[in-house]
Motif scaffolding. Structure first.
Motif, short mmCIF file in Angstrom:
data_model
loop_
_atom_site.label_atom_id
_atom_site.label_comp_id
_atom_site.label_asym_id
_atom_site.label_seq_id
_atom_site.Cartn_x
_atom_site.Cartn_y
_atom_site.Cartn_z
N PRO A 177 22.64 9.81 151.36
CA PRO A 177 22.31 8.42 151.75
C PRO A 177 23.22 7.83 152.83
N ASP A 181 24.45 3.19 161.47
CA ASP A 181 23.38 2.41 162.07
C ASP A 181 23.60 2.20 163.57
N GLN A 229 26.66 3.04 156.54
CA GLN A 229 25.89 2.52 155.41
C GLN A 229 25.64 3.62 154.39
N GLY A 231 22.51 4.10 152.04
CA GLY A 231 21.21 3.55 151.66
C GLY A 231 20.97 2.20 152.34
N LYS A 232 20.13 1.39 151.75
CA LYS A 232 19.72 0.13 152.38
C LYS A 232 20.56 -1.08 151.98
N LYS A 233 21.23 -1.02 150.84
CA LYS A 233 21.87 -2.23 150.29
C LYS A 233 23.23 -2.55 150.89
N THR A 234 23.95 -1.55 151.37
CA THR A 234 25.33 -1.81 151.80
C THR A 234 25.41 -2.69 153.05
N ALA A 235 24.36 -2.73 153.84
CA ALA A 235 24.37 -3.56 155.05
C ALA A 235 24.53 -5.04 154.71
N GLN A 236 24.14 -5.42 153.51
CA GLN A 236 24.22 -6.81 153.08
C GLN A 236 25.52 -7.12 152.32
#
Length: 247
Positions: A177, A181, A229, A231-236
């Motif tokens: 994962p 980016d 990053q 997965g998708k959640k760490t960007a937030q």
């Protein structure tokens, strides 16, 4: 001698202070495994400082503790200081098992949260407050080590937590994962920070070349532009690195 493993600097910070407070020398486990066993430092005292992972040991700490050179050079007094966000469960018991000896003194040291893979790290204000408390606790730890204090932690609940949680570590410490980016500047810091040499730059972008790593999240938290990053959640989520905090 004080041996430490650290991803975002918490355990390095603690190990350096403990070494200074006990008249000893601190060594990075990664560097020791890649080179010669050190000769400078107290030979009769051996300390281990590292973070708890899934209520157990980072893989590299387990490997280091199980190494014949480590066991051959253990002092007569062995202690552990395990950094955590809340509890170390029975991680010290796993260390003792890997070393093949009883640990004379064990302490858990609450430090700022950093595992961005699963949750938001401590904010700057939270981290500063936690580090203030940790510094006072480190003073107590140094006093205990200097006097050869014997403290054996034993909790059935802690053992059950580790028995339940720790097997998941080997399952979830995958690298698939991870990605960089569009903010990535190709600086290569993630590659240089990785204790597993699991990252290589290709065409100026990092690639994860091993299926598993320590999951120390040094790559995520130390990136100067927050480009790494999982997965998708760490960007937030925020980032935490003690070096950034102290600067």
């Amino acid at each position: 001698m004080v041996f430490y493993f650290s991803g975002t600097g918490n355990s390095h910070y603690a190990a350096a202070k403990i070494a200074a407070g006990t008249g000893d020398a601190a060594y990075d486990i990664v560097e020791v495994l890649n080179g010669k066993f050190p000769t400078i430092g107290k030979r009769d005292v051996t300390g281990f400082v590292f973070p708890v992972y899934y209520s157990g040991l980072p893989e590299i700490v387990k490997r280091f503790a199980s190494d014949a050179a480590t066991q051959l050079n253990l002092g007569v007094y062995v202690y552990s200081v395990i950094t955590c966000g809340a509890s170390i469960a029975a991680a010290d018991k796993l260390l003792a098992k890997a070393l093949g000896v009883n640990i004379d003194f064990s302490a858990q040291l609450v430090m700022p949260d950093n595992y961005v893979v699963m949750y938001n790290p401590s904010s700057k204000d939270e981290a500063v407050e936690i580090l203030s408390g940790a510094s006072k606790e480190i003073d107590k730890i140094c006093q205990a080590v200097n006097t050869g204090k014997i403290v054996v932690r034993n909790s059935v609940k802690a053992s059950l937590v580790t028995a339940f949680m720790y097997p998941a570590y080997n399952v979830f410490r995958v690298t698939k994962p991870f990605f960089a980016d569009e903010n990535c500047i190709g600086c290569g810091k993630c590659e240089s920070f990785c204790p597993d040499e699991a990252i290589r730059l290709k065409d100026g972008k990092p690639e994860w070349i091993k299926k598993k790593c320590q999951h120390c999240v040094a790559c995520i938290n130390s990136c100067p532009v927050d480009a790494i990053q999982f997965g998708k959640k760490t960007a937030q989520r925020g980032r935490y690195c003690i070096e950034k905090l102290t600067k």
